[in-house]
Design a protein around this motif. Structure first.
Motif, short mmCIF file in Angstrom:
data_model
loop_
_atom_site.label_atom_id
_atom_site.label_comp_id
_atom_site.label_asym_id
_atom_site.label_seq_id
_atom_site.Cartn_x
_atom_site.Cartn_y
_atom_site.Cartn_z
N GLU A 78 60.86 -55.19 60.22
CA GLU A 78 62.01 -55.46 61.07
C GLU A 78 63.17 -54.56 60.64
O GLU A 78 63.34 -54.27 59.45
N GLY A 80 66.28 -55.15 60.36
CA GLY A 80 67.18 -55.80 59.41
C GLY A 80 66.67 -55.71 57.98
O GLY A 80 67.46 -55.54 57.04
N ASP A 81 65.35 -55.81 57.78
CA ASP A 81 64.77 -55.71 56.44
C ASP A 81 64.85 -54.28 55.93
O ASP A 81 65.19 -54.02 54.77
N GLU A 84 68.51 -53.21 55.09
CA GLU A 84 69.29 -54.14 54.27
C GLU A 84 70.06 -53.43 53.16
O GLU A 84 71.22 -53.75 52.88
N ARG A 153 79.05 -60.16 65.01
CA ARG A 153 77.60 -60.28 64.86
C ARG A 153 76.97 -60.79 66.16
O ARG A 153 75.91 -60.30 66.56
N ASP A 162 67.97 -54.27 68.09
CA ASP A 162 67.90 -54.77 66.70
C ASP A 162 68.28 -53.71 65.68
O ASP A 162 68.89 -54.03 64.65
N THR A 163 67.92 -52.46 65.94
CA THR A 163 68.24 -51.40 64.99
C THR A 163 69.75 -51.19 64.90
O THR A 163 70.31 -51.08 63.81
N ALA A 166 71.35 -54.03 63.07
CA ALA A 166 71.11 -53.97 61.62
C ALA A 166 72.03 -52.95 60.96
O ALA A 166 72.56 -53.19 59.87
N GLU A 169 75.48 -54.40 60.87
CA GLU A 169 75.56 -55.42 59.82
C GLU A 169 75.78 -54.76 58.47
O GLU A 169 76.58 -55.24 57.64
#
Length: 233
Positions: A78, A80-81, A84, A153, A162-163, A166, A169
């Motif tokens: 993912e 987000g992972d 990170e 967020r 999602d990218t 992330a 974030e």
């Protein structure tokens, strides 16, 4: 296999690239268990110590994960992972480098907000409004900070990328945001930034991507100007 210390980094890096290649080519799928450390080292023609270092590095990067008593697995990969560790850059950056990160954030956040204006659901819009209302109801910097983070967020999530979410974030350093809000409190600038958040919300309600883009760019641009002033130009 005889590997001297100067060669070890190169061997480990080659192992990292080979494992990444196996994932990219579909020979290792998300969630799949890797062969044993010994078997994989033999397969790639390197020592177990170099393989161990490669696995450790890929685990830190969010590509692999160790499951106690079960082995090493490919993560779900993912965004987000995998991104990170990007947040460390924002947390540790100072001075001109922080200004550079804000320039990147301004570009991405304005794009994400424009996308959100076209894609946001009623439930997501209600969440954004909830955090806006909570920000306006307090002068406590810690409470404002928490709702500010949640506000942005939710908008990033509503962009349905999602990218991008992330990366944003990672760029949203809580440490830096706290510093900004404390500075705004000292300067009596809460009213201005509340108006900026309200402008973003209005554009989302109107489902106007260009107004949303402009409002988000102006908001982050104000933070940029504040930081440049703090740095003396």
């Amino acid at each position: 296999m005889d590997e001297t210390a100067p060669q070890k980094g190169t061997v480990t890096q080659r192992a990292i690239e080979q494992i990444k290649g196996m994932i990219a080519e579909g020979r290792l799928e998300p969630g799949q268990r890797l062969p044993t450390e010994r078997d994989l080292a033999v397969q790639l023609g390197i020592s177990r110590s170099s393989m161990r270092e490669a696995i450790r590095a890929l685990t830190v990067l969010g590509v692999l994960e160790a499951r106690h008593g079960s082995g090493i697995y490919v993560t779900q990969l993912e965004a987000g992972d995998l991104l990170e560790t990007f947040g460390v850059v924002a947390d540790l950056s100072r001075g001109p480098r922080l200004v550079e990160l804000l320039e990147v954030r301004r570009i991405l956040e304005s794009t994400a907000t424009a996308l959100a204006a076209a894609r946001i659901t009623p439930d997501q819009l209600a969440e954004v409004e909830k955090h806006l209302t909570a920000m306006n109801a307090t002068d406590d910097p810690e409470e404002i900070l928490a709702h500010d983070l949640a506000f942005h967020r939710e908008i990033a999530a509503a962009a349905c990328n999602d990218t991008m979410a992330a990366i944003l974030e990672g760029l949203s350093s809580r440490t830096f945001r706290a510093r900004v809000w404390r500075g705004y409190q000292e300067e009596g600038a809460f009213a201005r930034t509340r108006r900026e958040h309200a402008a973003i919300h209005r554009a989302l309600v109107a489902r106007d991507p260009e107004a949303a883009r402009a409002a988000a760019a102006a908001h982050v641009g104000e933070v940029e100007q504040w930081l440049r002033a703090q740095l003396g130009g």
